[in-house]
Design a protein around this motif. Structure first.
Motif, PDB file in Angstrom:
ATOM      1  N   ASN A 162       5.269  12.152  45.219  1.00  0.00           N
ATOM      2  CA  ASN A 162       4.458  12.472  44.135  1.00  0.00           C
ATOM      3  C   ASN A 162       4.273  11.269  43.104  1.00  0.00           C
ATOM      4  O   ASN A 162       4.253  11.383  42.140  1.00  0.00           O
ATOM      5  CB  ASN A 162       4.646  13.688  43.684  1.00  0.00           C
ATOM      6  CG  ASN A 162       4.803  15.020  44.328  1.00  0.00           C
ATOM      7  OD1 ASN A 162       3.889  15.056  45.162  1.00  0.00           O
ATOM      8  ND2 ASN A 162       5.634  15.871  43.832  1.00  0.00           N
ATOM      9  N   ARG A 163       4.229  10.125  44.108  1.00  0.00           N
ATOM     10  CA  ARG A 163       3.997   8.713  43.367  1.00  0.00           C
ATOM     11  C   ARG A 163       5.110   8.336  42.446  1.00  0.00           C
ATOM     12  O   ARG A 163       5.230   7.271  41.831  1.00  0.00           O
ATOM     13  CB  ARG A 163       2.815   8.764  42.245  1.00  0.00           C
ATOM     14  CG  ARG A 163       1.352   9.034  43.126  1.00  0.00           C
ATOM     15  CD  ARG A 163       0.204   8.768  42.234  1.00  0.00           C
ATOM     16  NE  ARG A 163       0.022   9.764  41.136  1.00  0.00           N
ATOM     17  CZ  ARG A 163      -0.219  11.031  41.519  1.00  0.00           C
ATOM     18  NH1 ARG A 163      -0.894  11.397  42.710  1.00  0.00           N
ATOM     19  NH2 ARG A 163      -0.446  11.853  40.593  1.00  0.00           N
ATOM     20  N   ALA A 164       6.111   9.264  42.542  1.00  0.00           N
ATOM     21  CA  ALA A 164       7.406   8.683  41.766  1.00  0.00           C
ATOM     22  C   ALA A 164       8.534   8.339  42.648  1.00  0.00           C
ATOM     23  O   ALA A 164       8.591   9.036  44.011  1.00  0.00           O
ATOM     24  CB  ALA A 164       8.130  10.020  40.930  1.00  0.00           C
ATOM     25  N   ASP A 190       6.735  14.600  54.775  1.00  0.00           N
ATOM     26  CA  ASP A 190       5.834  14.944  53.854  1.00  0.00           C
ATOM     27  C   ASP A 190       5.705  16.507  53.590  1.00  0.00           C
ATOM     28  O   ASP A 190       5.296  16.789  52.652  1.00  0.00           O
ATOM     29  CB  ASP A 190       4.194  14.462  54.013  1.00  0.00           C
ATOM     30  CG  ASP A 190       4.138  13.038  53.972  1.00  0.00           C
ATOM     31  OD1 ASP A 190       4.696  12.593  52.955  1.00  0.00           O
ATOM     32  OD2 ASP A 190       3.414  12.247  54.569  1.00  0.00           O
ATOM     33  N   THR A 191       6.151  17.244  54.660  1.00  0.00           N
ATOM     34  CA  THR A 191       6.434  18.664  54.582  1.00  0.00           C
ATOM     35  C   THR A 191       7.286  19.184  53.820  1.00  0.00           C
ATOM     36  O   THR A 191       8.593  18.709  54.114  1.00  0.00           O
ATOM     37  CB  THR A 191       6.415  19.285  56.185  1.00  0.00           C
ATOM     38  OG1 THR A 191       5.541  18.784  57.032  1.00  0.00           O
ATOM     39  CG2 THR A 191       6.210  20.783  55.847  1.00  0.00           C
ATOM     40  N   ALA A 192       7.013  19.877  52.539  1.00  0.00           N
ATOM     41  CA  ALA A 192       8.079  20.493  51.907  1.00  0.00           C
ATOM     42  C   ALA A 192       7.763  21.709  51.050  1.00  0.00           C
ATOM     43  O   ALA A 192       6.322  21.885  50.943  1.00  0.00           O
ATOM     44  CB  ALA A 192       8.342  19.341  50.660  1.00  0.00           C
ATOM     45  N   ALA A 193       8.670  22.396  50.778  1.00  0.00           N
ATOM     46  CA  ALA A 193       8.338  23.646  49.877  1.00  0.00           C
ATOM     47  C   ALA A 193       9.222  23.457  48.675  1.00  0.00           C
ATOM     48  O   ALA A 193      10.281  23.135  48.461  1.00  0.00           O
ATOM     49  CB  ALA A 193       8.962  24.819  50.812  1.00  0.00           C
ATOM     50  N   SER A 229      11.585   7.167  32.944  1.00  0.00           N
ATOM     51  CA  SER A 229      10.581   7.637  33.800  1.00  0.00           C
ATOM     52  C   SER A 229      11.167   8.637  34.671  1.00  0.00           C
ATOM     53  O   SER A 229      12.361   8.787  34.866  1.00  0.00           O
ATOM     54  CB  SER A 229       9.939   6.467  34.815  1.00  0.00           C
ATOM     55  OG  SER A 229      10.794   5.740  35.544  1.00  0.00           O
ATOM     56  N   LEU A 230      10.229   9.505  35.456  1.00  0.00           N
ATOM     57  CA  LEU A 230      10.577  10.676  36.127  1.00  0.00           C
ATOM     58  C   LEU A 230      10.920   9.966  37.665  1.00  0.00           C
ATOM     59  O   LEU A 230       9.853   8.945  38.178  1.00  0.00           O
ATOM     60  CB  LEU A 230       9.769  11.566  36.184  1.00  0.00           C
ATOM     61  CG  LEU A 230       9.968  12.855  37.045  1.00  0.00           C
ATOM     62  CD1 LEU A 230      11.295  13.621  36.422  1.00  0.00           C
ATOM     63  CD2 LEU A 230       8.717  13.840  37.293  1.00  0.00           C
TER      64      LEU A 230
END
Length: 269
Positions: A162-164, A190-193, A229-230
């Protein structure tokens, strides 16, 4: 005539109601901004009293964050193996969540905790282009190169989610005389819940206070905060082999620290 007048009265009431709601929202927003400025001033004063500089503009706004449980992606692992080893690599399960791939160029091993290693003559052509293209293809940051005059050394990057950055989800390329010989680190699918948490994630304010407490207990020498930053931390547990937990990265003039948003644990890079 009476119907026309009643219609106008209703329109007037609705207009007044809208004006009231807008005013209430404005007052609420103003109150929230005032409360935030007060928090900022108090935190800056707290740090200043302890000999540390903190610019209030560095403190991020509250951000909605989640914990993610990742699902292993064997197709992704095979794609990475093909990228590193060329041709169509032969795969085999070694048991215990371990898969291996090999070609004439080398071999790679992937584990269910999200780590992997590959070795061989991996790059064809420019090693730097090879590393950059790999990182762009598989969602890593721009690699940082540390090379000598012979073109030997390393390149390092971190996985982005997520860009972090995932601060402990790094990857390292070993380069010998302009050729990539080994690659090792984290490969995250990339697969996540999203996973529900019983604990309210720490805000940036709360993370800074936790950091301040840790600094006192450990006597860490810090005179200025330069960035907040996150980011995410990769964790492996008996319940889930790969979990991403949000954390706050606090960069200081002497070191980088990470505050886990769920546990409040502070660790130094």
């Amino acid at each position: 005539m009476e119907r026309y007048r009643l219609k106008n009265i209703i329109i007037l009431i609705l207009a007044l109601l809208n004006a009231f709601l807008l005013a209430a929202l404005s007052i609420r927003g103003s109150g929230a901004r005032t409360a935030r400025r007060t928090q900022q001033q108090e935190l800056v004063a707290l740090f200043a009293a302890d000999g540390m500089e903190l610019d209030p503009a560095l403190i991020p706004e509250d951000t909605a964050v989640s914990v993610y449980t990742l699902t292993r992606d064997e197709a992704l692992e095979k794609k990475v193996a093909a990228y590193l080893l060329g041709e169509t690599p032969e795969g085999a399960s070694q048991g215990g969540g371990i898969y291996t791939y090999s070609t004439a160029r080398g071999a790679a091993i992937f584990r269910d905790i999200g780590s992997f290693d590959a070795a061989g003559t991996l790059s064809q052509g420019s090693a730097e282009d090879f590393c950059r293209d790999f990182c762009e293809e598989f969602s890593y940051s721009e690699p940082v190169f540390t090379l000598d005059d012979t073109g030997s050394g390393t390149a390092a990057a971190v996985r982005l989610w997520n860009r972090a950055p995932v601060f402990n989800g790094s990857i390292t390329f070993t380069i010998d005389h302009g050729s990539v010989m080994t690659v090792s680190g984290s490969l995250l699918p990339d697969t996540a819940a999203e996973t529900a948490s019983d604990t309210e994630p720490l805000t940036a304010f709360a993370a800074l206070i936790a950091f301040q407490q840790m600094r006192h207990e450990s006597s860490s020498v810090v005179s200025a905060i330069t960035e907040i930053s996150l980011c995410y931390e990769l964790q492996n547990t008996a319940v889930a082999s790969m979990t991403l937990v949000p954390s706050w990265q606090i960069v200081t003039d002497t070191a980088i620290f990470y505050v886990n948003c769920i546990s409040g644990t502070v660790r130094r890079a």
